[in-house]
Write a protein that holds these residues in place. Structure first.
Motif, mmCIF file in Angstrom:
data_model
loop_
_atom_site.group_PDB
_atom_site.id
_atom_site.type_symbol
_atom_site.label_atom_id
_atom_site.label_comp_id
_atom_site.label_asym_id
_atom_site.label_seq_id
_atom_site.Cartn_x
_atom_site.Cartn_y
_atom_site.Cartn_z
ATOM 1 N N GLY A 83 10.196 -2.108 1.532
ATOM 2 C CA GLY A 83 8.781 -2.195 1.838
ATOM 3 C C GLY A 83 8.307 -0.977 2.603
ATOM 4 O O GLY A 83 8.905 0.096 2.524
ATOM 5 N N TYR A 84 7.247 -1.178 3.372
ATOM 6 C CA TYR A 84 6.579 -0.072 4.052
ATOM 7 C C TYR A 84 6.315 -0.397 5.514
ATOM 8 O O TYR A 84 6.091 -1.548 5.877
ATOM 9 C CB TYR A 84 5.234 0.229 3.369
ATOM 10 C CG TYR A 84 5.405 0.868 2.018
ATOM 11 C CD1 TYR A 84 5.580 2.234 1.905
ATOM 12 C CD2 TYR A 84 5.434 0.102 0.863
ATOM 13 C CE1 TYR A 84 5.754 2.834 0.664
ATOM 14 C CE2 TYR A 84 5.612 0.697 -0.383
ATOM 15 C CZ TYR A 84 5.771 2.058 -0.463
ATOM 16 O OH TYR A 84 5.959 2.647 -1.677
ATOM 17 N N SER B 9 -2.627 0.761 4.390
ATOM 18 C CA SER B 9 -1.986 -0.531 4.631
ATOM 19 C C SER B 9 -2.397 -1.569 3.585
ATOM 20 O O SER B 9 -1.577 -2.389 3.172
ATOM 21 C CB SER B 9 -2.285 -1.034 6.045
ATOM 22 O OG SER B 9 -3.674 -1.138 6.270
ATOM 23 N N THR B 10 -3.634 -1.504 3.127
ATOM 24 C CA THR B 10 -4.079 -2.437 2.091
ATOM 25 C C THR B 10 -3.366 -2.168 0.771
ATOM 26 O O THR B 10 -2.889 -3.101 0.111
ATOM 27 C CB THR B 10 -5.608 -2.349 1.904
ATOM 28 O OG1 THR B 10 -6.247 -2.662 3.149
ATOM 29 C CG2 THR B 10 -6.087 -3.303 0.826
ATOM 30 N N LEU B 11 -3.272 -0.902 0.383
ATOM 31 C CA LEU B 11 -2.566 -0.562 -0.863
ATOM 32 C C LEU B 11 -1.095 -0.965 -0.782
ATOM 33 O O LEU B 11 -0.539 -1.485 -1.755
ATOM 34 C CB LEU B 11 -2.702 0.928 -1.157
ATOM 35 C CG LEU B 11 -4.106 1.386 -1.561
ATOM 36 C CD1 LEU B 11 -4.177 2.912 -1.563
ATOM 37 C CD2 LEU B 11 -4.496 0.825 -2.917
ATOM 38 N N CYS B 12 -0.473 -0.747 0.351
ATOM 39 C CA CYS B 12 0.931 -1.158 0.520
ATOM 40 C C CYS B 12 1.059 -2.671 0.431
ATOM 41 O O CYS B 12 1.994 -3.188 -0.195
ATOM 42 C CB CYS B 12 1.486 -0.642 1.844
ATOM 43 S SG CYS B 12 1.760 1.140 1.872
ATOM 44 N N ALA B 13 0.140 -3.409 1.043
ATOM 45 C CA ALA B 13 0.180 -4.871 0.978
ATOM 46 C C ALA B 13 0.029 -5.362 -0.455
ATOM 47 O O ALA B 13 0.651 -6.352 -0.851
ATOM 48 C CB ALA B 13 -0.913 -5.458 1.861
ATOM 49 N N MET B 14 -0.766 -4.655 -1.243
ATOM 50 C CA MET B 14 -0.986 -5.044 -2.640
ATOM 51 C C MET B 14 0.280 -4.943 -3.485
ATOM 52 O O MET B 14 0.356 -5.542 -4.553
ATOM 53 C CB MET B 14 -2.091 -4.174 -3.254
ATOM 54 C CG MET B 14 -3.470 -4.474 -2.743
ATOM 55 S SD MET B 14 -4.725 -3.292 -3.309
ATOM 56 C CE MET B 14 -4.668 -3.554 -5.097
ATOM 57 N N THR B 15 1.296 -4.220 -3.012
ATOM 58 C CA THR B 15 2.542 -4.094 -3.774
ATOM 59 C C THR B 15 3.335 -5.389 -3.806
ATOM 60 O O THR B 15 4.172 -5.581 -4.676
ATOM 61 C CB THR B 15 3.453 -2.999 -3.178
ATOM 62 O OG1 THR B 15 3.930 -3.417 -1.890
ATOM 63 C CG2 THR B 15 2.755 -1.655 -3.109
ATOM 64 N N GLY B 16 3.102 -6.256 -2.825
ATOM 65 C CA GLY B 16 3.882 -7.483 -2.713
ATOM 66 C C GLY B 16 5.177 -7.287 -1.938
ATOM 67 O O GLY B 16 5.862 -8.257 -1.636
ATOM 68 N N LEU B 17 5.493 -6.045 -1.621
ATOM 69 C CA LEU B 17 6.683 -5.757 -0.814
ATOM 70 C C LEU B 17 6.359 -5.997 0.655
ATOM 71 O O LEU B 17 5.200 -6.102 1.042
ATOM 72 C CB LEU B 17 7.121 -4.306 -1.031
ATOM 73 C CG LEU B 17 7.475 -3.908 -2.456
ATOM 74 C CD1 LEU B 17 7.756 -2.406 -2.534
ATOM 75 C CD2 LEU B 17 8.672 -4.711 -2.953
ATOM 76 N N ASP B 18 7.404 -6.080 1.483
ATOM 77 C CA ASP B 18 7.200 -6.263 2.913
ATOM 78 C C ASP B 18 6.412 -5.096 3.494
ATOM 79 O O ASP B 18 6.672 -3.939 3.163
ATOM 80 C CB ASP B 18 8.535 -6.359 3.644
ATOM 81 C CG ASP B 18 9.293 -7.638 3.321
ATOM 82 O OD1 ASP B 18 8.646 -8.622 2.916
ATOM 83 O OD2 ASP B 18 10.524 -7.647 3.488
#
Length: 99
Positions: free
Chosen positions: A25-26, A40-49
């Motif tokens: 994750g990120y 942070s929103t784009l990272c959250a959209m990945t579904g990863l932690d």
């Protein structure tokens, strides 16, 4: 611009990049500004932690409250988001005093 399509494409790229790199994750520093909010929103959209880190140093109260509100909203929208807060102002002040 087709914002939803662009955001989805970037989130897919971020997920593929993380998986190819072998990471889970990120970690994103959230400051209360637009750059960290989008990231942070784009990272959250990945579904990863996603770990949102807030570490203010003499930061204006408006920025701190914006960062905290953004993190709160992310946690409500995405189950994969966690956060940690550490005010680094005392550490910074001690360092400056020691110098």
């Amino acid at each position: 611009m087709q914002t939803d399509k662009v955001a989805t494409a970037i989130a897919k790229w971020l997920k593929d990049y993380a998986l190819n790199a072998g990471v889970k994750g990120y970690v994103v520093g959230v400051s209360g500004g637009i750059d960290s909010a989008v990231t942070s929103t784009l990272c959250a959209m990945t579904g990863l932690d996603v770990l949102c880190v807030e570490m203010p140093i003499h930061q204006h109260a408006d920025h701190v409250s914006r960062a905290q509100e953004h993190i709160k909203q992310l946690k409500e929208r995405f189950e994969n988001v966690r956060d940690v807060h550490s005010d680094l102002t005392p550490v910074f002040d001690s360092f400056v005093e020691a110098m």
